[in-house]
Design an enzyme around this catalytic site. Structure first.
Site, PDB file in Angstrom:
ATOM      1  N   PRO A   2       0.830  -1.204   0.000  1.00 49.36           N
ATOM      2  CG  PRO A   2      -0.823  -1.589   1.586  1.00 49.36           C
ATOM      3  CD  PRO A   2       0.501  -2.099   1.119  1.00 49.36           C
ATOM      4  CD  GLU A   3       3.628   2.871  -4.099  1.00 48.23           C
ATOM      5  OE1 GLU A   3       3.710   4.062  -4.448  1.00 48.23           O
ATOM      6  OE2 GLU A   3       4.139   1.945  -4.736  1.00 48.23           O
ATOM      7  CG  HIS A  90      -3.269 -13.757   7.755  1.00 52.05           C
ATOM      8  ND1 HIS A  90      -2.177 -14.332   8.360  1.00 52.05           N
ATOM      9  CD2 HIS A  90      -3.545 -14.512   6.660  1.00 52.05           C
ATOM     10  CE1 HIS A  90      -1.784 -15.388   7.647  1.00 52.05           C
ATOM     11  NE2 HIS A  90      -2.599 -15.516   6.629  1.00 52.05           N
ATOM     12  NE  ARG A 109       3.765 -10.538   1.430  1.00 51.33           N
ATOM     13  CZ  ARG A 109       4.456 -10.278   0.334  1.00 51.33           C
ATOM     14  NH1 ARG A 109       5.485  -9.457   0.394  1.00 51.33           N
ATOM     15  NH2 ARG A 109       4.125 -10.816  -0.815  1.00 51.33           N
ATOM     16  NE  ARG A 151      20.726  12.405  -2.041  1.00 49.83           N
ATOM     17  CZ  ARG A 151      19.575  12.001  -1.478  1.00 49.83           C
ATOM     18  NH1 ARG A 151      18.826  12.863  -0.786  1.00 49.83           N
ATOM     19  NH2 ARG A 151      19.171  10.754  -1.596  1.00 49.83           N
TER      20      ARG A 151
END
Length: 270
Positions: A2-3, A90, A109, A151
């Site tokens: 999930p973002e 879960h 997970r 960077r």
């Protein structure tokens, strides 16, 4: 994983059922998540959840004397269920509300987290070093260009750095760079300010569109009501290896950057 759009969608999904509700019980079936669920999470019982918000990928439930920090990890989801609904394999943590509903964390997970803090949330060790939110005015071309000057890392990895900007995960980094016409391999300090104007706008557009459409359904993500998101139907490059570019018909390429897959069009992105 999930973002940001998925987490924002989750916040919007659970907020109407949660804000203003008293927590009647806290049920922990599996305490060993990414970090152990703290015993003092039980302090939440009897308190009112005043607001539901998000910082980066953390869902924040602000209560009377502290804040619950929820993270969905790699495969987690939060759902609003009837308090008496039997848990699945879960379903690790329930926050039982006085309304008769529960906020339920489902996390196969176990890389997610349920934490409790009484310190100001901005000072929490998991929050304090994070970069600006991408959909705020603090995230702009001037800021991004200035941050990039020293960077030399590839620009895709640069915008995925949570200390630079939060929530631009792998999917949305690839999509934003495509929209901006910037090669993901270009060094961050070799991108001009004018192109950072394009990139910041692309990031905002891609994330806002994904949020509006309910997030991207990948792996195990579902919304709070159990409905999937639909943004993946409009992905231009992510997951489309060797398929024709939607703009020029050249094959989409796939490479590895920082152990993550990157998708791009070598013709459209320079």
């Amino acid at each position: 994983m999930p973002e940001l759009p998925e987490v924002e969608t989750t916040c919007r999904g659970i907020a109407p059922h949660t804000e203003g509700q008293v927590v009647r019980d806290v049920v922990v079936r599996q305490a060993q998540l990414r970090w152990p669920v703290p015993d003092d999470l039980q302090d939440l019982v009897g308190q009112t959840v005043n607001t539901v918000s998000r910082r980066a990928k953390y869902v924040l439930l602000e209560a009377d004397t502290g804040t619950v920090m929820l993270h969905l990890g790699m495969s987690g989801s939060l759902r609003i269920v009837e308090a008496g609904l039997a848990p699945e394999k879960h379903d690790h943590v329930d926050l039982v509300l006085a309304s008769g509903k529960s906020i339920r964390l489902h996390d196969p997970r176990r890389f997610g987290a349920v934490l409790w803090t009484q310190q100001p949330i901005a000072q929490h060790k998991l929050i304090q070093h994070l970069g600006p939110e991408p959909l705020t005015d603090a995230f702009n071309a001037e800021y991004l260009h200035a941050s990039a000057q020293k960077r030399s890392v590839a620009v895709k990895q640069f915008i995925m750095d949570a200390q630079v900007v939060v929530g631009v995960g792998n999917i949305y980094a690839s999509e934003s760079l495509f929209m901006a016409g910037i090669s993901p391999k270009r060094a961050a300090n070799k991108v001009s300010k004018a192109r950072y104007v394009q990139l910041t706008e692309s990031i905002k557009q891609v994330l806002a569109r994904a949020i509006a459409q309910g997030g991207t359904t990948l792996r195990d993500f579902v919304q709070a009501e159990g409905k999937p998101g639909y943004f993946q139907q409009q992905l231009n490059v992510y997951g489309r290896t060797n398929e024709p570019c939607r703009l020029c018909a050249a094959p989409i390429k796939q490479i590895k950057q920082g152990q993550r897959s990157t998708f791009y069009c070598s013709n459209c992105q320079k």
